[in-house]
Design a protein around this motif. Structure first.
Motif, mmCIF file in Angstrom:
data_model
loop_
_atom_site.group_PDB
_atom_site.id
_atom_site.type_symbol
_atom_site.label_atom_id
_atom_site.label_comp_id
_atom_site.label_asym_id
_atom_site.label_seq_id
_atom_site.Cartn_x
_atom_site.Cartn_y
_atom_site.Cartn_z
ATOM 1 N N SER A 15 39.824 35.863 36.979
ATOM 2 C CA SER A 15 40.725 36.549 36.051
ATOM 3 C C SER A 15 39.964 37.547 35.179
ATOM 4 C CB SER A 15 41.427 35.515 35.169
ATOM 5 O OG SER A 15 42.251 36.151 34.236
ATOM 6 N N LYS A 16 38.809 37.149 34.679
ATOM 7 C CA LYS A 16 37.971 38.029 33.842
ATOM 8 C C LYS A 16 37.473 39.213 34.673
ATOM 9 C CE LYS A 16 35.107 38.978 30.347
ATOM 10 N NZ LYS A 16 35.577 39.829 29.283
ATOM 11 N N ILE A 17 37.033 38.941 35.887
ATOM 12 C CA ILE A 17 36.560 40.002 36.778
ATOM 13 C C ILE A 17 37.695 40.983 37.055
ATOM 14 C CG2 ILE A 17 35.699 40.514 39.107
ATOM 15 C CD1 ILE A 17 34.321 37.694 38.982
ATOM 16 N N ALA A 18 38.874 40.458 37.332
ATOM 17 C CA ALA A 18 40.038 41.304 37.615
ATOM 18 C C ALA A 18 40.361 42.192 36.416
ATOM 19 C CB ALA A 18 41.242 40.436 37.972
ATOM 20 N N ASP A 19 40.374 41.608 35.224
ATOM 21 C CA ASP A 19 40.656 42.390 34.009
ATOM 22 C C ASP A 19 39.613 43.487 33.813
ATOM 23 O OD1 ASP A 19 42.914 40.894 33.439
ATOM 24 O OD2 ASP A 19 41.889 39.580 32.001
ATOM 25 N N ASN A 20 38.346 43.145 34.024
ATOM 26 C CA ASN A 20 37.270 44.133 33.864
ATOM 27 C C ASN A 20 37.366 45.253 34.893
ATOM 28 O OD1 ASN A 20 36.300 42.667 31.697
ATOM 29 N ND2 ASN A 20 34.663 41.686 32.858
ATOM 30 N N GLN A 35 50.870 47.836 47.545
ATOM 31 C CA GLN A 35 50.557 49.117 46.902
ATOM 32 C C GLN A 35 49.383 48.939 45.935
ATOM 33 O OE1 GLN A 35 52.052 51.650 48.333
ATOM 34 N NE2 GLN A 35 51.212 53.053 46.858
ATOM 35 N N ASN A 36 49.370 47.818 45.224
ATOM 36 C CA ASN A 36 48.321 47.562 44.235
ATOM 37 C C ASN A 36 46.992 47.126 44.850
ATOM 38 O OD1 ASN A 36 49.605 48.256 41.768
ATOM 39 N ND2 ASN A 36 50.833 46.404 41.931
ATOM 40 N N LEU A 37 46.975 46.871 46.140
ATOM 41 C CA LEU A 37 45.717 46.564 46.832
ATOM 42 C C LEU A 37 44.995 47.840 47.265
ATOM 43 C CD1 LEU A 37 46.696 43.558 49.140
ATOM 44 C CD2 LEU A 37 45.562 43.488 46.911
ATOM 45 N N ALA A 87 37.988 49.176 34.072
ATOM 46 C CA ALA A 87 37.052 50.175 34.589
ATOM 47 C C ALA A 87 37.742 51.154 35.538
ATOM 48 C CB ALA A 87 35.895 49.483 35.310
ATOM 49 N N LYS A 88 39.032 50.969 35.750
ATOM 50 C CA LYS A 88 39.839 51.829 36.628
ATOM 51 C C LYS A 88 39.311 51.823 38.071
ATOM 52 C CE LYS A 88 41.614 54.800 32.951
ATOM 53 N NZ LYS A 88 42.319 53.758 32.336
ATOM 54 N N LEU A 89 38.880 50.622 38.503
ATOM 55 C CA LEU A 89 38.424 50.448 39.881
ATOM 56 C C LEU A 89 39.486 49.768 40.745
ATOM 57 C CD1 LEU A 89 34.746 49.485 39.083
ATOM 58 C CD2 LEU A 89 35.503 51.523 40.323
ATOM 59 N N ILE A 90 40.460 49.131 40.098
ATOM 60 C CA ILE A 90 41.611 48.564 40.803
ATOM 61 C C ILE A 90 42.878 48.943 40.026
ATOM 62 C CG2 ILE A 90 40.360 46.621 41.829
ATOM 63 C CD1 ILE A 90 41.641 44.814 39.663
ATOM 64 N N ARG A 91 44.015 48.855 40.713
ATOM 65 C CA ARG A 91 45.287 49.228 40.081
ATOM 66 C C ARG A 91 45.814 48.130 39.155
ATOM 67 N NH1 ARG A 91 48.385 53.286 43.184
ATOM 68 N NH2 ARG A 91 46.966 54.150 44.711
ATOM 69 N N ARG A 92 45.833 46.886 39.630
ATOM 70 C CA ARG A 92 46.403 45.776 38.863
ATOM 71 C C ARG A 92 45.539 44.529 39.002
ATOM 72 N NH1 ARG A 92 49.997 47.625 35.674
ATOM 73 N NH2 ARG A 92 51.913 48.461 36.521
ATOM 74 N N ALA A 93 45.209 43.940 37.883
ATOM 75 C CA ALA A 93 44.423 42.702 37.876
ATOM 76 C C ALA A 93 45.160 41.585 38.611
ATOM 77 C CB ALA A 93 44.108 42.291 36.438
ATOM 78 N N SER A 94 46.467 41.517 38.438
ATOM 79 C CA SER A 94 47.237 40.437 39.063
ATOM 80 C C SER A 94 47.169 40.515 40.593
ATOM 81 C CB SER A 94 48.686 40.474 38.584
ATOM 82 O OG SER A 94 49.271 41.730 38.859
ATOM 83 N N ALA A 95 47.174 41.724 41.155
ATOM 84 C CA ALA A 95 47.072 41.871 42.616
ATOM 85 C C ALA A 95 45.694 41.405 43.097
ATOM 86 C CB ALA A 95 47.320 43.319 43.025
ATOM 87 N N PHE A 96 44.650 41.751 42.341
ATOM 88 C CA PHE A 96 43.293 41.309 42.678
ATOM 89 C C PHE A 96 43.233 39.780 42.680
ATOM 90 C CE2 PHE A 96 39.058 39.903 41.477
ATOM 91 C CZ PHE A 96 38.236 40.630 42.316
ATOM 92 N N GLU A 97 43.738 39.175 41.616
ATOM 93 C CA GLU A 97 43.702 37.712 41.505
ATOM 94 C C GLU A 97 44.476 37.047 42.643
ATOM 95 O OE1 GLU A 97 43.937 35.769 37.522
ATOM 96 O OE2 GLU A 97 44.470 37.816 36.904
ATOM 97 N N TRP A 98 45.646 37.585 42.968
ATOM 98 C CA TRP A 98 46.459 37.030 44.043
ATOM 99 C C TRP A 98 45.725 37.142 45.376
ATOM 100 C CZ3 TRP A 98 50.471 33.931 44.272
ATOM 101 C CH2 TRP A 98 51.162 33.812 45.469
ATOM 102 N N TYR A 99 45.101 38.298 45.626
ATOM 103 C CA TYR A 99 44.368 38.517 46.874
ATOM 104 C C TYR A 99 43.195 37.531 46.982
ATOM 105 C CZ TYR A 99 41.730 40.721 50.602
ATOM 106 O OH TYR A 99 41.046 40.947 51.776
#
Length: 180
Positions: free
Chosen positions: A55-60, A32-34, A64-76
């Protein structure tokens, strides 16, 4: 003795079912978070600085409301083995892009093409050349960088007569729409 076995069996079954349900919830939550944040096609500029970690990119991206969750981005990014392939630059991203599309852009270096970047430490002649290389007319560039036309600007009040704009231009990426 028999009741202890039955209770133990029930506890094991409850734990297995609970663990399975928790696993399904985590999996569904991850997928869902992807997904894209919204259906908005609005393009936004997003900059990855040199040296930024995943991690910094994911947080940013999340801020910026471009992704739902930083953790999902990092995991992907970790799953796709592209953590070390995310490239610095300024990108055009949209809330309608999912994590997969964003990662593809960032790892492929698909930077915004209509940006002109003034890098820190560049001399005025190098900055002018960047504008000319981007397709701007040399005469127009020289006129735009003529300090005399900006004499009334408060930031240039202390600029001596006859001086250039050397050292007064802020390093950043700027969008340019036309090349005339």
């Amino acid at each position: 003795k028999r009741s202890t076995v039955i209770i133990s069996l029930i506890v094991v079954v409850v734990l297995v079912v609970g663990a399975g349900a928790a696993g399904l919830y985590v999996r569904e939550s991850y997928f869902q978070n992807l997904k894209p944040v919204s259906s908005s096609e609005e393009l936004r500029y997003f900059t990855v600085q040199s040296g930024d970690t995943a991690s910094k990119i994911a947080d940013n991206l999340e801020q910026a409301k471009l992704i739902r969750r930083a953790s999902a981005f990092e995991w992907y990014v970790r799953q796709q083995n592209v953590r070390d392939k995310l490239q610095a630059g300024t990108y055009e991203l949209s809330p309608s892009m999912g994590v997969k599309a964003i990662v593809k852009k960032l790892s492929g270096g698909d930077v915004a093409k209509n940006l002109l970047t003034i890098l820190p430490g560049k001399r005025l002649s190098q900055i002018k050349k960047a504008f000319i290389d981007a397709g701007y007319n040399a005469v127009v560039v020289d006129a735009a960088f003529d300090a005399n036309q900006y004499r009334d600007h408060p930031a240039l009040a202390s600029l001596p007569a006859g001086a250039s704009l050397e050292g007064y231009l802020y390093p950043d990426s700027y969008e340019h729409l036309t090349t005339t």
